[in-house]
Design a protein around this motif. Structure first.
Motif, short mmCIF file in Angstrom:
data_model
loop_
_atom_site.label_atom_id
_atom_site.label_comp_id
_atom_site.label_asym_id
_atom_site.label_seq_id
_atom_site.Cartn_x
_atom_site.Cartn_y
_atom_site.Cartn_z
N TYR A 81 -37.49 159.38 29.40
CA TYR A 81 -37.59 159.62 28.04
C TYR A 81 -36.44 159.99 27.01
CZ TYR A 81 -42.05 160.90 30.30
OH TYR A 81 -43.12 161.17 31.12
N ASN A 82 -35.38 159.48 27.62
CA ASN A 82 -34.17 159.52 26.91
C ASN A 82 -34.16 158.21 25.97
OD1 ASN A 82 -32.84 161.82 27.86
ND2 ASN A 82 -32.39 160.61 29.65
N TYR A 83 -33.38 158.38 24.83
CA TYR A 83 -33.29 157.23 23.94
C TYR A 83 -31.91 157.04 23.30
CZ TYR A 83 -33.28 160.26 19.93
OH TYR A 83 -33.08 161.33 18.84
N LYS A 84 -31.58 156.17 22.62
CA LYS A 84 -30.24 155.67 22.08
C LYS A 84 -30.68 154.98 20.68
CE LYS A 84 -28.40 153.94 25.59
NZ LYS A 84 -27.12 153.33 26.33
N ILE A 85 -29.58 155.00 19.64
CA ILE A 85 -29.98 154.42 18.42
C ILE A 85 -29.18 152.84 18.78
CG2 ILE A 85 -29.07 154.33 15.93
CD1 ILE A 85 -29.54 157.16 15.87
N ILE A 86 -29.98 151.81 18.35
CA ILE A 86 -29.47 150.39 18.50
C ILE A 86 -28.88 150.02 17.16
CG2 ILE A 86 -30.10 148.08 19.20
CD1 ILE A 86 -29.71 149.95 21.70
N SER A 87 -29.41 150.16 16.14
CA SER A 87 -28.97 149.84 14.64
C SER A 87 -29.48 150.67 13.72
CB SER A 87 -29.50 148.36 14.62
OG SER A 87 -30.74 148.51 14.63
N MET A 88 -28.85 150.69 12.50
CA MET A 88 -29.33 151.54 11.39
C MET A 88 -29.66 150.80 10.08
SD MET A 88 -25.97 153.90 11.53
CE MET A 88 -26.45 154.96 10.26
N GLY A 89 -29.80 151.82 9.00
CA GLY A 89 -29.81 151.14 7.73
C GLY A 89 -30.87 150.03 7.56
N HIS A 90 -32.18 150.61 8.09
CA HIS A 90 -33.39 149.84 7.95
C HIS A 90 -34.32 150.65 7.15
CE1 HIS A 90 -32.18 147.11 11.15
NE2 HIS A 90 -31.79 148.25 12.05
N ARG A 91 -35.17 149.76 6.22
CA ARG A 91 -36.15 150.42 5.49
C ARG A 91 -37.53 150.57 6.18
NH1 ARG A 91 -40.10 148.72 1.81
NH2 ARG A 91 -40.39 149.98 -0.12
N ASN A 92 -38.20 149.41 6.47
CA ASN A 92 -39.40 149.61 7.23
C ASN A 92 -39.59 148.30 8.01
OD1 ASN A 92 -41.99 150.10 7.89
ND2 ASN A 92 -42.92 149.52 5.94
N PRO A 93 -38.99 148.06 9.24
CA PRO A 93 -39.15 146.75 10.02
C PRO A 93 -40.61 146.91 10.73
CG PRO A 93 -37.12 148.53 10.89
CD PRO A 93 -37.95 149.40 9.84
N GLN A 94 -41.25 145.99 10.46
CA GLN A 94 -42.63 145.91 11.07
C GLN A 94 -42.64 144.72 12.00
OE1 GLN A 94 -45.91 146.31 8.35
NE2 GLN A 94 -45.31 148.29 7.78
N GLY A 95 -41.64 143.99 12.37
CA GLY A 95 -41.60 143.14 13.54
C GLY A 95 -40.58 143.19 14.36
N ILE A 96 -40.57 143.06 15.66
CA ILE A 96 -39.23 142.89 16.45
C ILE A 96 -39.73 142.13 17.68
CG2 ILE A 96 -40.03 145.20 17.78
CD1 ILE A 96 -37.21 145.74 17.98
N PHE A 97 -38.53 141.42 17.92
CA PHE A 97 -38.72 140.56 19.23
C PHE A 97 -37.32 140.36 19.98
CE2 PHE A 97 -38.54 136.41 21.34
CZ PHE A 97 -39.69 136.51 22.18
N TYR A 98 -37.54 140.52 21.16
CA TYR A 98 -36.08 140.63 21.94
C TYR A 98 -36.15 139.34 22.74
CZ TYR A 98 -32.62 141.71 25.28
OH TYR A 98 -31.48 141.66 26.17
N ASP A 99 -35.09 138.88 22.28
CA ASP A 99 -34.84 137.37 23.14
C ASP A 99 -33.78 137.78 24.37
OD1 ASP A 99 -33.71 134.76 24.08
OD2 ASP A 99 -32.88 134.30 22.12
N GLU A 100 -34.34 137.85 25.57
CA GLU A 100 -33.81 138.34 26.80
C GLU A 100 -32.69 137.39 27.13
OE1 GLU A 100 -34.82 139.61 31.30
OE2 GLU A 100 -36.58 138.90 29.96
N ILE A 101 -33.03 136.03 27.04
CA ILE A 101 -32.02 134.87 27.69
C ILE A 101 -30.68 134.75 26.78
CG2 ILE A 101 -31.95 132.39 27.61
CD1 ILE A 101 -35.01 132.18 28.04
N ASN A 102 -30.67 135.24 25.28
CA ASN A 102 -29.79 135.22 24.54
C ASN A 102 -29.24 136.58 24.28
OD1 ASN A 102 -29.53 132.24 24.28
ND2 ASN A 102 -31.30 132.37 23.34
N ASP A 103 -29.76 137.44 24.69
CA ASP A 103 -29.44 139.19 24.38
C ASP A 103 -29.62 139.16 22.80
OD1 ASP A 103 -28.95 141.72 24.97
OD2 ASP A 103 -26.92 141.42 25.37
N LYS A 104 -30.71 138.87 22.10
CA LYS A 104 -30.61 139.11 20.64
C LYS A 104 -32.06 139.65 20.39
CE LYS A 104 -30.29 134.79 19.47
NZ LYS A 104 -29.69 133.49 19.07
#
Length: 377
Positions: free
Chosen positions: A191-214
């Motif tokens: 249940y721990n968490y960390k911040i990955i990025s900031m300065g966002h308004r309303n991100p409604q889509g996210i996809f992790y590209d595991e192969i290229n780490d993006k």
């Protein structure tokens, strides 16, 4: 219903399937898959499934899965917030649901539930339920419930990514001590968490590209200024994408007298780089209301290369809205627009099914599940 949709590159066919559950409890729903079954959850939290073979028989026969969601949030809160659910994700035998929590009366946040897949009843438990919330009447002077984020993506077998919006309390996006206006990485084991990025308004889509780490993000801007962003090597540092100091959009209404105070607090400088922020990979002069983003294999339309599909909402059929935008990410990491697939429907969510080589979508205007295929499939 079968519709043919032609672009400059392909011919597609869209078949729509409707069901009374959508008409009564929609039209907002999210899509997932598990063991040859389509899973849907409505904005009000009604969870259901249908065997994929039903679609082959030209019907969608949804069966309800009971949950303890109403015990976690209360029926009254669900009735007051019909867009309570903001995403669903299945990983192995686990199902995750993000929703708009009420931490205190009239003070809202974001929370994440996890349960074991069971087609009779799922008992969810909270794996992320922070105490921080945004008061509907606050010192900043603005609040918007739907500006919440909540999109989900699996990072690994122990961690999940979740986006958060700023609820229109814009200062929070640049506050490193706040969870809002961020991308968070949550360990659903401890249940721990960390911040990955900031300065966002309303991100409604996210996809992790595991192969290229993006990490790919689609973000709602203000008036104009919708964005696609990429987080490279997510664990190396906390990237800052600039909101609300920098944006290529404007406050609603633009630079008029009643917006003077807004521009003093949130200037929306056009350049990001000049102020030390990450420039968007793509921004839209005219808002398209971007939603889901995902990498789609070239097999889908016989292109021979992977593509990035971005769906959009919008309240009219103006070019770019109610469509799927198909991009190639070239060797210079630049987005090249290949085509726009105009569906003339608000597309909240979609999912590529590898086995069937089809894209399943939830279409809000008609309240239906759509199946998109290429003419060569």
């Amino acid at each position: 219903i079968d519709e043919e949709i032609s672009t400059n590159s392909n011919n597609y066919y869209l078949t729509k399937y409707s069901n009374s559950i959508f008409k009564k409890n929609g039209p907002k729903s999210y899509i997932e898959f598990f063991n040859e079954k389509l899973i849907l959850i409505t904005g009000t939290g009604i969870l259901s499934f249908s065997d994929l073979k039903d679609f082959d028989n030209k019907k969608v026969n949804l069966k309800i899965i009971r949950t303890n969601l109403s015990e976690i949030t209360t029926l009254d809160y669900i009735a007051r917030n019909p867009e309570l659910i903001v995403d669903v994700l299945i990983h192995k035998d686990k199902i995750f649901v993000s929703y708009l929590s009420e931490v205190e009366k009239d003070c809202n946040g974001i929370a994440l539930l996890m349960g074991n897949i069971n087609f009779k009843k799922i008992n969810f438990k909270k794996v992320f339920s922070p105490k921080e919330c945004v008061k509907q009447k606050n010192d900043y002077g603005e609040f918007k419930m739907v500006q919440s984020g909540g999109a989900l993506a699996i990072y690994n077998d122990k961690q999940i990514l979740i986006t958060t919006g700023d609820y229109r309390f814009r200062d929070l996006a640049q506050n490193i001590n706040s969870i809002f206006g961020k991308v968070l990485l949550i360990n659903f084991m401890d249940y721990n968490y960390k911040i990955i990025s900031m300065g966002h308004r309303n991100p409604q889509g996210i996809f992790y590209d595991e192969i290229n780490d993006k990490i790919f993000l689609s973000e709602h801007g203000p008036f104009g200024g919708d964005e696609i962003n990429i987080i490279y090597n997510p664990l190396t540092k906390i990237e800052n994408f600039g909101w609300p100091i920098s944006s290529y959009g404007e406050h609603y209404g633009g630079k008029i007298d009643r917006n003077k105070e807004k521009y003093l607090k949130a200037p929306l400088n056009k350049s990001h780089a000049e102020f030390g922020f990450v420039e968007p990979s793509v921004y839209f002069d005219k808002s398209i209301a971007p939603s889901k983003i995902a990498i789609i294999p070239g097999k889908f339309n016989n292109s021979g290369y992977n593509q990035i599909f971005l769906s959009s909402l919008g309240f009219d059929n103006e070019k770019g809205r109610r469509s799927i935008h198909n991009y190639l990410l070239n060797k210079d990491q630049k987005f090249e627009l290949i085509e726009i697939i105009a569906l003339n429907e608000r597309i909240r969510d979609f999912f590529y099914n590898k086995k069937k080589n089809r894209i399943f979508l939830f279409l809000e205007n008609s309240g239906s599940v759509g199946i998109l295929k290429n003419n060569l499939n």
